[in-house]
Design an enzyme around this catalytic site. Sequence first.
Site, PDB file in Angstrom:
ATOM      1  N   ILE A 289       0.853  -1.190   0.000  1.00 21.40           N
ATOM      2  CA  ILE A 289       0.000   0.000   0.000  1.00 21.40           C
ATOM      3  C   ILE A 289       0.887   1.238   0.000  1.00 21.40           C
ATOM      4  CG2 ILE A 289      -1.775   1.274   1.254  1.00 21.40           C
ATOM      5  CD1 ILE A 289      -2.568  -1.450   2.516  1.00 21.40           C
ATOM      6  N   CYS A 290       0.605   2.154  -0.930  1.00 20.27           N
ATOM      7  CA  CYS A 290       1.350   3.409  -0.975  1.00 20.27           C
ATOM      8  C   CYS A 290       0.468   4.495  -1.567  1.00 20.27           C
ATOM      9  CB  CYS A 290       2.646   3.249  -1.759  1.00 20.27           C
ATOM     10  SG  CYS A 290       2.436   3.005  -3.517  1.00 20.27           S
ATOM     11  N   GLY A 291       1.068   5.625  -1.841  1.00 16.55           N
ATOM     12  CA  GLY A 291       0.308   6.760  -2.344  1.00 16.55           C
ATOM     13  C   GLY A 291      -0.404   6.484  -3.655  1.00 16.55           C
TER      14      GLY A 291
END
Length: 93
Positions: free
Chosen positions: A68-70
Amino acid sequence: MKEKIVVLGADHNGVQLKGEVKKLLEGLGYICVDLGPHNDTEKVDYVDYAKILGHVINNSEARWGVLICGTGVGMSIVVNRFPNVRASLVHVA
């Protein structure tokens, strides 16, 4: 047993959501291995976490992983470079 292990990783933008996903998965009976980061106050490089997760999946230490990231674009590119890993970019509305 590998079927019940999910490896989780994020960048600083994904720490909070990663925690929520971890709770959900554990509630469903999965064993979660949280690679980090564990706080969102310090900026981290998404590549580091994507590579670690890629190695774990590629070496068959776990079958499932969630990053999960931007944006998810960079992480999916990094992890898809591992021969035994297939990642898909997913957005949640």
